[in-house]
Design a protein around this motif. Sequence first.
Motif, PDB file in Angstrom:
ATOM      1  N   LEU A 187      13.526  47.390   2.298  1.00 23.80           N
ATOM      2  CA  LEU A 187      13.461  46.171   3.120  1.00 23.80           C
ATOM      3  C   LEU A 187      14.522  45.179   2.697  1.00 23.80           C
ATOM      4  CD1 LEU A 187       9.762  44.872   3.324  1.00 23.80           C
ATOM      5  CD2 LEU A 187      11.034  46.089   5.078  1.00 23.80           C
ATOM      6  N   VAL A 188      15.121  44.515   3.682  1.00 22.13           N
ATOM      7  CA  VAL A 188      16.074  43.445   3.370  1.00 22.13           C
ATOM      8  C   VAL A 188      15.705  42.201   4.174  1.00 22.13           C
ATOM      9  CG1 VAL A 188      18.500  42.733   3.346  1.00 22.13           C
ATOM     10  CG2 VAL A 188      17.924  45.141   3.012  1.00 22.13           C
ATOM     11  N   ASP A 189      15.563  41.083   3.464  1.00 22.33           N
ATOM     12  CA  ASP A 189      15.343  39.793   4.112  1.00 22.33           C
ATOM     13  C   ASP A 189      16.734  39.179   4.320  1.00 22.33           C
ATOM     14  OD1 ASP A 189      14.836  37.152   4.768  1.00 22.33           O
ATOM     15  OD2 ASP A 189      13.226  36.890   3.302  1.00 22.33           O
ATOM     16  N   LEU A 190      17.291  39.393   5.512  1.00 25.36           N
ATOM     17  CA  LEU A 190      18.670  38.932   5.769  1.00 25.36           C
ATOM     18  C   LEU A 190      18.766  37.408   5.746  1.00 25.36           C
ATOM     19  CD1 LEU A 190      19.836  41.353   8.607  1.00 25.36           C
ATOM     20  CD2 LEU A 190      20.672  41.303   6.263  1.00 25.36           C
ATOM     21  N   ASP A 191      17.753  36.733   6.291  1.00 33.10           N
ATOM     22  CA  ASP A 191      17.768  35.262   6.260  1.00 33.10           C
ATOM     23  C   ASP A 191      17.750  34.793   4.809  1.00 33.10           C
ATOM     24  OD1 ASP A 191      17.440  34.892   9.181  1.00 33.10           O
ATOM     25  OD2 ASP A 191      15.485  35.796   8.836  1.00 33.10           O
ATOM     26  N   ILE A 220      15.372  42.511   8.134  1.00 35.38           N
ATOM     27  CA  ILE A 220      14.601  41.513   8.892  1.00 35.38           C
ATOM     28  C   ILE A 220      15.403  40.228   9.043  1.00 35.38           C
ATOM     29  CG2 ILE A 220      12.436  40.207   8.985  1.00 35.38           C
ATOM     30  CD1 ILE A 220      11.255  42.380   7.105  1.00 35.38           C
ATOM     31  N   LYS A 221      15.518  39.805  10.300  1.00 35.55           N
ATOM     32  CA  LYS A 221      16.185  38.525  10.597  1.00 35.55           C
ATOM     33  C   LYS A 221      15.324  37.805  11.622  1.00 35.55           C
ATOM     34  CE  LYS A 221      20.754  36.638  11.587  1.00 35.55           C
ATOM     35  NZ  LYS A 221      20.401  35.560  12.507  1.00 35.55           N
ATOM     36  N   GLN A 222      14.924  36.597  11.282  1.00 35.84           N
ATOM     37  CA  GLN A 222      14.063  35.795  12.162  1.00 35.84           C
ATOM     38  C   GLN A 222      12.866  36.609  12.648  1.00 35.84           C
ATOM     39  OE1 GLN A 222      17.152  34.611  14.876  1.00 35.84           O
ATOM     40  NE2 GLN A 222      17.682  32.823  13.641  1.00 35.84           N
ATOM     41  N   GLN A 263      16.783  31.873  -0.362  1.00 37.14           N
ATOM     42  CA  GLN A 263      15.338  31.828  -0.638  1.00 37.14           C
ATOM     43  C   GLN A 263      14.617  32.729   0.350  1.00 37.14           C
ATOM     44  OE1 GLN A 263      14.948  27.673  -0.435  1.00 37.14           O
ATOM     45  NE2 GLN A 263      14.943  27.555   1.783  1.00 37.14           N
ATOM     46  N   SER A 264      13.472  33.250  -0.082  1.00 43.22           N
ATOM     47  CA  SER A 264      12.753  34.198   0.757  1.00 43.22           C
ATOM     48  C   SER A 264      12.275  33.508   2.028  1.00 43.22           C
ATOM     49  CB  SER A 264      11.572  34.766  -0.009  1.00 43.22           C
ATOM     50  OG  SER A 264      10.994  35.772   0.777  1.00 43.22           O
ATOM     51  N   VAL A 265      12.648  34.050   3.182  1.00 40.92           N
ATOM     52  CA  VAL A 265      12.346  33.406   4.457  1.00 40.92           C
ATOM     53  C   VAL A 265      11.257  34.165   5.215  1.00 40.92           C
ATOM     54  CG1 VAL A 265      13.333  32.779   6.716  1.00 40.92           C
ATOM     55  CG2 VAL A 265      14.671  32.438   4.626  1.00 40.92           C
ATOM     56  N   ASN A 266      11.267  35.480   5.085  1.00 41.44           N
ATOM     57  CA  ASN A 266      10.341  36.307   5.876  1.00 41.44           C
ATOM     58  C   ASN A 266       9.175  36.847   5.045  1.00 41.44           C
ATOM     59  OD1 ASN A 266      11.745  36.489   8.608  1.00 41.44           O
ATOM     60  ND2 ASN A 266      13.405  37.068   7.242  1.00 41.44           N
ATOM     61  N   SER A 267       8.726  36.040   4.065  1.00 39.66           N
ATOM     62  CA  SER A 267       7.749  36.585   3.111  1.00 39.66           C
ATOM     63  C   SER A 267       6.423  36.984   3.747  1.00 39.66           C
ATOM     64  CB  SER A 267       7.537  35.640   1.930  1.00 39.66           C
ATOM     65  OG  SER A 267       7.277  34.352   2.392  1.00 39.66           O
ATOM     66  N   GLU A 268       6.006  36.290   4.805  1.00 40.97           N
ATOM     67  CA  GLU A 268       4.726  36.657   5.447  1.00 40.97           C
ATOM     68  C   GLU A 268       4.804  38.055   6.062  1.00 40.97           C
ATOM     69  OE1 GLU A 268       1.791  35.093   5.029  1.00 40.97           O
ATOM     70  OE2 GLU A 268       3.040  33.870   3.702  1.00 40.97           O
ATOM     71  N   ILE A 269       5.919  38.329   6.749  1.00 45.98           N
ATOM     72  CA  ILE A 269       6.095  39.657   7.357  1.00 45.98           C
ATOM     73  C   ILE A 269       6.206  40.724   6.269  1.00 45.98           C
ATOM     74  CG2 ILE A 269       7.747  41.106   8.643  1.00 45.98           C
ATOM     75  CD1 ILE A 269       8.199  38.785  10.476  1.00 45.98           C
ATOM     76  N   LYS A 305      28.124  41.296   9.000  1.00 38.43           N
ATOM     77  CA  LYS A 305      28.465  40.050   9.698  1.00 38.43           C
ATOM     78  C   LYS A 305      27.249  39.533  10.448  1.00 38.43           C
ATOM     79  CE  LYS A 305      33.333  41.209  10.373  1.00 38.43           C
ATOM     80  NZ  LYS A 305      33.773  42.498  10.879  1.00 38.43           N
ATOM     81  N   PHE A 306      26.854  38.309  10.114  1.00 43.52           N
ATOM     82  CA  PHE A 306      25.671  37.733  10.739  1.00 43.52           C
ATOM     83  C   PHE A 306      25.923  37.400  12.212  1.00 43.52           C
ATOM     84  CE2 PHE A 306      24.430  37.626   6.417  1.00 43.52           C
ATOM     85  CZ  PHE A 306      23.038  37.596   6.413  1.00 43.52           C
ATOM     86  N   SER A 307      27.184  37.439  12.608  1.00 45.02           N
ATOM     87  CA  SER A 307      27.507  37.172  14.014  1.00 45.02           C
ATOM     88  C   SER A 307      27.407  38.456  14.850  1.00 45.02           C
ATOM     89  CB  SER A 307      28.931  36.627  14.100  1.00 45.02           C
ATOM     90  OG  SER A 307      29.813  37.553  13.458  1.00 45.02           O
ATOM     91  N   ASP A 308      27.267  39.600  14.169  1.00 46.28           N
ATOM     92  CA  ASP A 308      27.260  40.882  14.883  1.00 46.28           C
ATOM     93  C   ASP A 308      25.914  41.577  14.671  1.00 46.28           C
ATOM     94  OD1 ASP A 308      27.975  43.185  16.201  1.00 46.28           O
ATOM     95  OD2 ASP A 308      29.928  43.374  15.214  1.00 46.28           O
ATOM     96  N   VAL A 309      24.910  41.112  15.427  1.00 42.24           N
ATOM     97  CA  VAL A 309      23.524  41.546  15.207  1.00 42.24           C
ATOM     98  C   VAL A 309      23.010  42.337  16.402  1.00 42.24           C
ATOM     99  CG1 VAL A 309      21.154  40.742  14.746  1.00 42.24           C
ATOM    100  CG2 VAL A 309      23.089  39.386  13.969  1.00 42.24           C
TER     101      VAL A 309
END
Length: 238
Positions: free
Chosen positions: A49-53, A9-11, A59-65, A21-25
């Motif tokens: 599951l992976v919280d990429l952000d 999960i990203k954004q 810190q956990s960014v996508n916790s609601e999802i 690579k976060f530039s290659d999504v």
Amino acid sequence: MVIYPAIDIKQGKCVRLVQGKFSDVTVYSDNPVQMAKKWEQLGAKYIHLVDLDGALTGQSVNSEIIKEIVKSVSIPVQLGGGIRTIENIKSMLDNGVTRVILGTSAVRNPLLVKEAAAQYKERIVVGIDAKDGKVAIEGWEKVSDFSAVSFAKKMQEIGVKTIVYTDISRDGMLKGPNIAAMKEMVDSLAIDVIASGGVSSLSDIKELKKTGVEGVIVGKALYTGNVSLVEALEVAKE
């Protein structure tokens, strides 16, 4: 052997990276919750599951999802990415996540792993991401001085029961896993090893099964259609 379909999960979206690579999504779905339901309907027994952000920011960014995913499926979910304190761990487990994967925090703070493993037992997993045999950290942006195998042994000694082992050079490349490295890791440990990175075909899964891994995480190959989850589950059962 368990097949773990991966949802990165990203954004708020379900994506895959190439070699971390976060530039290659590539975005594969705007709805990770639907994706989790789909994998469950196709027979998955566990979701990875992976919280990429989270992995990048610490810190956990996508916790609601993540909470929503856990609620929407009846199978267990393991989660990695940005979990770096005992409070984070407790909060994720309280929210229904079955297992928490510690990566960077395990390298930086082995005492955290020791404390967490003493408290939460087999619900604590350590993710070892290797680049040329060395452990990488911080969303794979940096490489530490530890060799992957010696670090895994250290984690085993402090009470960890499961390792997720990823060869970054293979991840998201669809070029096949590093079978020799996986076998070396399994042979060096008395605990479970889950293989991750590079699975591109059913024959890769068959080869990994021979190494004695407890499970295989399949990511990009499921999203591109190179691997059918139903067929992968059959191979795992054989």
